[in-house]
Write an enzyme that holds these catalytic residues in place. Structure first.
Site, PDB file in Angstrom:
ATOM      1  N   THR A   1     113.874  88.378  52.347  1.00 14.36           N
ATOM      2  CA  THR A   1     114.362  87.065  51.916  1.00 14.36           C
ATOM      3  C   THR A   1     113.989  85.946  52.890  1.00 14.36           C
ATOM      4  O   THR A   1     113.508  84.885  52.484  1.00 14.36           O
ATOM      5  CB  THR A   1     115.898  87.114  51.743  1.00 14.36           C
ATOM      6  OG1 THR A   1     116.210  88.189  50.859  1.00 14.36           O
ATOM      7  CG2 THR A   1     116.422  85.820  51.160  1.00 14.36           C
TER       8      THR A   1
ATOM      9  N   ASP B   1     108.777  99.719  47.437  1.00 13.60           N
ATOM     10  CA  ASP B   1     110.208  99.580  47.724  1.00 13.60           C
ATOM     11  C   ASP B   1     111.025  99.840  46.448  1.00 13.60           C
ATOM     12  O   ASP B   1     110.661  99.361  45.366  1.00 13.60           O
ATOM     13  CB  ASP B   1     110.408  98.113  48.191  1.00 13.60           C
ATOM     14  CG  ASP B   1     111.652  97.909  49.020  1.00 13.60           C
ATOM     15  OD1 ASP B   1     112.207  98.886  49.539  1.00 13.60           O
ATOM     16  OD2 ASP B   1     112.061  96.721  49.159  1.00 13.60           O
TER      17      ASP B   1
HETATM   18 ZN   LIG Z   1     116.183  97.206  49.734  1.00 21.07          ZN
END
Ligand SMILES: [Zn+2]
Length: 274
Positions: free
Chosen positions: A227, A81
């Site tokens: 998250t 990522d």
């Molecule tokens: Zn991202």
């Protein structure tokens, strides 16, 4: 089975569904993530930041993901990522990742395109999928006037780079779990009308459930959730470890934290596979 990302997204596009991408922060969660997706018969992308990849080790991580995926009847990809350096893309490819993201979103458009073209060349040479980013995904504080992705720039970007997936700025934010973002669906609609490449939702935790589904209908076929998974594990850990005796089995304590994250994973899968 262990696979690349591109075919998963193309199939999801045909079916009008989303593929969830879950962020790994520690090796311990990997087998649980793959098994939970398999229970739900859902293709899954497991992804890591460059820092996590370096913390675990690229090759060790890809080996664990590959082995976790081997016995399962769902496609599983391992994705890097937000890599902003080509050397990290190369490290992931050499380390056995099946997908990478080059993030040149901080660069001027022409430079973002030319650097992404270099990253695409690296990925194509190794049969690895590639995502890129155009526009800004926020971090932390919500800003009102937002540098959304320009739909015309998106057309040019995908035509000149040939990426497998494109992350766009529609007002989402990373790391947001206390409030939900007001995303700009008009911008997404305009991009979706002009661009057929699967789009990517970053900062999925901070997006309202009904909006996530609209995003899937408007061409977002990779949906990132990081998250909320982290929050569910740490919340469970505070309770579980807070109440534990020091000689209790670490395995049993961690399983309880993993179970809390698995519950969140199931909810996210239901959200994108409707
Ligand atoms: Zn991202």
């Amino acid at each position: 089975m262990y696979t690349t990302m591109a075919p998963m997204l193309l199939q999801a596009k045909q079916e009008g569904k989303g593929v969830p991408a879950f962020n790994i922060h520690a090796l311990e969660v990997v087998p649980m993530m793959a098994r939970t997706a398999a229970e739900k018969n859902c293709p899954v992308i497991l992804q890591v930041s460059v820092s996590t990849a370096k913390y675990i080790g690229f090759h060790l991580l890809s080996t664990v993901v590959r082995e976790s995926a081997a016995a399962l009847n769902i496609p599983v990809a391992l994705h890097l990522d937000h890599a902003s350096k080509l050397e990290d893309i190369s490290a992931a490819i050499e380390g056995g990742f099946s997908s990478v993201m080059y993030d040149g979103s901080q660069l001027p458009l022409d430079e973002n395109i030319s650097r992404t073209q270099e990253a695409v060349k690296l990925a194509r040479g190794a049969d690895v999928s590639i995502e890129a980013e155009l526009g800004i995904v926020g971090r932390g504080k919500i800003v009102e006037s937002y540098p959304y992705t320009d739909p015309e720039d998106a057309v040019r970007f995908v035509a000149e780079t040939g990426v497998d997936a494109l992350a766009v700025g529609i007002g989402t934010h990373h790391g947001q779990y206390k409030a939900k973002t007001n995303i700009n669906l008009d911008v997404l609609k305009a991009i979706h009308e002009k661009v057929s490449t699967p789009l990517v939702l970053h900062g999925g935790t901070g997006v309202r459930e009904e909006d996530v589904r609209i995003c899937v209908r408007l061409g977002m076929h990779k949906l990132n959730f990081g998250t909320e998974l982290n929050v569910s594990w740490v919340r469970a850990a505070k309770e579980v470890f807070g109440a534990a005796e020091p000689d209790e089995s670490l395995r049993e304590l961690m399983i309880r934290c993993n179970n809390a994250m698995a519950d969140t994973i199931r909810k996210k899968i239901d959200l994108v596979r409707f």
